[in-house]
Design a protein around this motif. Structure first.
Motif, PDB file in Angstrom:
ATOM      1  N   ILE A   1      -1.067   2.526   7.706  1.00 13.68           N
ATOM      2  CA  ILE A   1      -2.345   2.320   7.029  1.00 13.68           C
ATOM      3  C   ILE A   1      -3.502   2.514   7.995  1.00 13.68           C
ATOM      4  CG2 ILE A   1      -3.727   0.669   5.706  1.00 13.68           C
ATOM      5  CD1 ILE A   1      -1.020  -0.699   4.967  1.00 13.68           C
TER       6      ILE A   1
ATOM      7  N   SER B   1      -5.752  -8.575   0.969  1.00 15.83           N
ATOM      8  CA  SER B   1      -5.834  -7.621   2.078  1.00 15.83           C
ATOM      9  C   SER B   1      -5.626  -6.186   1.606  1.00 15.83           C
ATOM     10  CB  SER B   1      -4.792  -7.980   3.141  1.00 15.83           C
ATOM     11  OG  SER B   1      -3.504  -8.082   2.570  1.00 15.83           O
ATOM     12  N   GLU B   2      -4.739  -5.997   0.638  1.00 13.86           N
ATOM     13  CA  GLU B   2      -4.465  -4.648   0.144  1.00 13.86           C
ATOM     14  C   GLU B   2      -5.649  -4.098  -0.641  1.00 13.86           C
ATOM     15  OE1 GLU B   2      -1.066  -5.699  -2.035  1.00 13.86           O
ATOM     16  OE2 GLU B   2       0.305  -5.589  -0.327  1.00 13.86           O
TER      17      GLU B   2
ATOM     18  N   ASP C   1      -1.119  -7.201   9.002  1.00 12.24           N
ATOM     19  CA  ASP C   1      -2.100  -8.059   8.343  1.00 12.24           C
ATOM     20  C   ASP C   1      -2.321  -7.660   6.891  1.00 12.24           C
ATOM     21  OD1 ASP C   1      -4.222  -9.960  10.157  1.00 12.24           O
ATOM     22  OD2 ASP C   1      -2.796  -8.750  11.261  1.00 12.24           O
ATOM     23  N   VAL C   2      -2.059  -6.380   6.581  1.00 10.04           N
ATOM     24  CA  VAL C   2      -2.262  -5.896   5.216  1.00 10.04           C
ATOM     25  C   VAL C   2      -1.055  -6.175   4.333  1.00 10.04           C
ATOM     26  CG1 VAL C   2      -2.736  -3.858   3.785  1.00 10.04           C
ATOM     27  CG2 VAL C   2      -3.846  -4.105   6.012  1.00 10.04           C
ATOM     28  N   THR C   3       0.126  -5.850   4.822  1.00  9.26           N
ATOM     29  CA  THR C   3       1.317  -5.928   3.972  1.00  9.26           C
ATOM     30  C   THR C   3       2.275  -7.058   4.351  1.00  9.26           C
ATOM     31  OG1 THR C   3       2.527  -4.363   5.375  1.00  9.26           O
ATOM     32  CG2 THR C   3       1.238  -3.445   3.563  1.00  9.26           C
TER      33      THR C   3
ATOM     34  N   MET D   1      -8.440  -3.243   1.920  1.00  9.87           N
ATOM     35  CA  MET D   1      -8.245  -2.046   2.733  1.00  9.87           C
ATOM     36  C   MET D   1      -8.409  -0.785   1.893  1.00  9.87           C
ATOM     37  SD  MET D   1      -7.930  -1.166   5.820  1.00  9.87           S
ATOM     38  CE  MET D   1      -7.570  -2.808   6.482  1.00  9.87           C
ATOM     39  N   THR D   2      -7.885  -0.800   0.669  1.00 15.89           N
ATOM     40  CA  THR D   2      -8.067   0.333  -0.232  1.00 15.89           C
ATOM     41  C   THR D   2      -9.547   0.559  -0.518  1.00 15.89           C
ATOM     42  OG1 THR D   2      -5.946  -0.108  -1.301  1.00 15.89           O
ATOM     43  CG2 THR D   2      -7.488   1.273  -2.498  1.00 15.89           C
TER      44      THR D   2
ATOM     45  N   VAL E   1       0.841  -1.182   0.000  1.00 12.41           N
ATOM     46  CA  VAL E   1       0.000   0.000   0.000  1.00 12.41           C
ATOM     47  C   VAL E   1       0.880   1.237   0.000  1.00 12.41           C
ATOM     48  CG1 VAL E   1      -1.763   1.259   1.261  1.00 12.41           C
ATOM     49  CG2 VAL E   1      -1.840  -1.231   1.166  1.00 12.41           C
TER      50      VAL E   1
ATOM     51  N   ASP F   1      -1.370  -3.054  10.289  1.00 11.11           N
ATOM     52  CA  ASP F   1      -0.583  -2.908   9.058  1.00 11.11           C
ATOM     53  C   ASP F   1       0.045  -4.234   8.647  1.00 11.11           C
ATOM     54  OD1 ASP F   1       0.778   0.465   8.857  1.00 11.11           O
ATOM     55  OD2 ASP F   1      -1.233  -0.235   9.316  1.00 11.11           O
TER      56      ASP F   1
ATOM     57  N   ASN G   1      -3.741 -12.453   3.537  1.00  7.29           N
ATOM     58  CA  ASN G   1      -5.089 -12.350   4.069  1.00  7.29           C
ATOM     59  C   ASN G   1      -6.057 -12.114   2.926  1.00  7.29           C
ATOM     60  OD1 ASN G   1      -5.654 -12.422   7.059  1.00  7.29           O
ATOM     61  ND2 ASN G   1      -3.872 -11.071   7.096  1.00  7.29           N
TER      62      ASN G   1
ATOM     63  N   ILE H   1      -8.802 -10.920   7.871  1.00  8.68           N
ATOM     64  CA  ILE H   1      -7.843  -9.876   8.240  1.00  8.68           C
ATOM     65  C   ILE H   1      -8.147  -9.258   9.607  1.00  8.68           C
ATOM     66  CG2 ILE H   1      -9.101  -7.941   7.210  1.00  8.68           C
ATOM     67  CD1 ILE H   1      -6.409  -6.908   6.164  1.00  8.68           C
TER      68      ILE H   1
END
Length: 456
Positions: free
Chosen positions: A140, A110-111, A261-263, A114-115, A4, A259, A267, A255
């Motif tokens: 994030i 996950s990315e 968990d996202v990057t 979140m976006t 992200v 952060d 997930n 998720i």
């Protein structure tokens, strides 16, 4: 998978470091002030006054310098608030739109999730309801916090339900450290490059800061502890669900709001625009179920069920569904897990392997995750040692990066996906979970391609 891009309205690294450093300067100012006060009475004596006066002056000057420094850091931190946020965009491939999928379901990384969710929150008009196990401040997540507060100020109904686990643990890399615990190894954490102890202190400080902001706005609440985990405070509160509703769009999956968990790990979240399913998720959020429920959507072209575990010990309809799926398998079983199969699930998988069904298990790779640490390390080592003695026909793979994915695929025709790890000790403890079962060909294909093929 990409990462992200772009800091949100306030960079957690800079903002957090400034505020944390401001606190240190303020503490030093207080210490210097106390040191300046102690010799002050001696400065009024008739004799030998020079030394006390010098000491009071020096320590007083130190107190003033540190106080001014703390104010400067405070102003510098909050000046970041005036900066315009940069859009958060993933570099990974664009997911299929809901219109391209059956009944408006699309599986997101996950990315992508979140976006998509933050963008939806920024445009929300009616409701923003989030329920997750864990929150940890970060680059994030600070953008998410700012978006939630902005939506609240627009008059949107904004609610965030978190498990008490957030209050008891701090994320350091891919590990969760108990509140009050110290890091002994003091190594640098790969993702941030920071000394682990420094990262631990910053994460604790910024998470408290963001939670205080959310509490002040009346956004965050912590769910009641349930199951046997209510007796074990520092193991969490028993709510392991991860889902959200923004106006008429929902997501559910694996998720946590961190952060990492996202990057930092695999997930996936299922984006849902089907009005029937969204309405049910709204009801579950607003009126939590006290009993296990399987919502069956009978007018769907293909079988689709939303499975809800209410957190009663030894009572999981999601786990029972997994055993039923394994029992009906004819050709192939694929299982992705952060942990490893145990108890009845392991027995069922071995039994099917003996019958000639191909059984593949994708597990967490070796690394710094808690499953490689005690007490989990004991169970994992026991499982792998047992397979060395007798493989029982099970094929073990390791994900190419840390994985938090949870899924079961049978014969390429039926899939189980959601928050449940299908880890029997948690079934015995009693944990609130949410998963979906589907036989929809398009959705099963998405899971095959994005979860099972991608993690191996």
């Amino acid at each position: 998978m990409g990462i992200v891009e772009g800091p949100p309205e306030r960079s957690t690294e800079v903002f957090g470091d400034l505020l944390y450093s401001k606190r240190d300067s303020k503490h030093r100012a207080i210490k210097y002030l106390i040191a300046a006060i102690i010799p002050l009475p001696f400065a009024f004596r008739k004799e030998h006054r020079a030394l006390p006066i010098i000491a009071t002056s020096v320590f007083g000057a130190g107190a003033l310098v540190n106080y001014l420094e703390s104010q400067e850091k405070h102003d510098a931190a909050y000046s970041l608030k005036s900066q315009k946020p940069k859009p958060v965009k993933p570099k990974s491939e664009t997911p299929k739109s809901p219109e391209q999928t059956t009944d408006g379901f699309v599986l997101q990384t996950s990315e992508e999730f979140m976006t998509d969710m933050i963008s939806s929150i920024q445009q929300a008009k009616d409701r923003v309801w989030l329920e997750f196990m864990q929150f940890e401040s970060g680059e994030i997540m600070s953008g998410l916090v700012d978006s939630l507060i902005a939506a609240k100020e627009r008059g949107v109904d904004v609610r965030l339900h978190l498990d008490p686990y957030t209050l008891d643990h701090t994320r350091v890399g891919n590990r969760d450290v108990l509140r009050g615990a110290q890091i002994v190894r003091n190594q640098k954490e790969p993702q941030s490059g920071l000394d682990e102890r420094t990262l631990l202190q910053r994460n604790r400080f910024m998470t408290r800061y963001d939670l205080d902001l959310l509490k002040k706005e009346g956004i965050v609440t912590f769910t009641e502890r349930s199951g046997r985990l209510r007796l074990l405070k520092y193991f969490g509160g028993g709510n392991h669900r991860k889902f959200s509703v923004v106006d008429d769009v929902s997501w559910l999956g694996t998720i946590n709001l961190t952060d990492g968990d996202v990057t930092g790990m695999e997930n996936f979240m299922l984006r849902i625009t089907n009005s029937q399913v969204v309405d049910v998720l709204k009801e579950i959020f607003a009126n939590p179920q006290k009993e296990n429920i399987a919502y069956q959507f009978l007018d769907f072209e293909n079988s689709f069920e939303l499975l809800i575990d209410s957190g009663k010990p030894n009572n999981s309809i999601i786990f029972e569904k997994s055993l039923e799926m394994i029992e009906n398998a004819k050709e192939k079983i694929e299982f992705v897990t952060q942990y490893w199969p145990t108890g009845r699930l392991l027995k069922a998988l071995k039994e099917k392997a003996k019958q000639g069904v191909e059984v593949e298990i994708v597990m967490e790779p070796m690394g710094d995750h808690r499953v490689w640490r005690y007490p989990f390390k004991i169970g994992r080592r026991s499982f792998l040692n047992s397979l060395e003695r007798d493989p029982a026909g099970l094929k073990i793979y390791y994900a190419d990066k840390p994985t938090h994915a949870k899924g079961l695929l049978v014969d390429g025709k039926a899939a189980l996906f959601g928050s449940h790890n299908l880890y029997e000790p948690m079934v015995k403890a009693g944990v609130k979970e949410m998963s979906i079962y589907t036989e929809d060909p398009d959705l099963v294909t998405q899971m095959q391609e994005r979860i099972f093929n991608h993690t191996k």
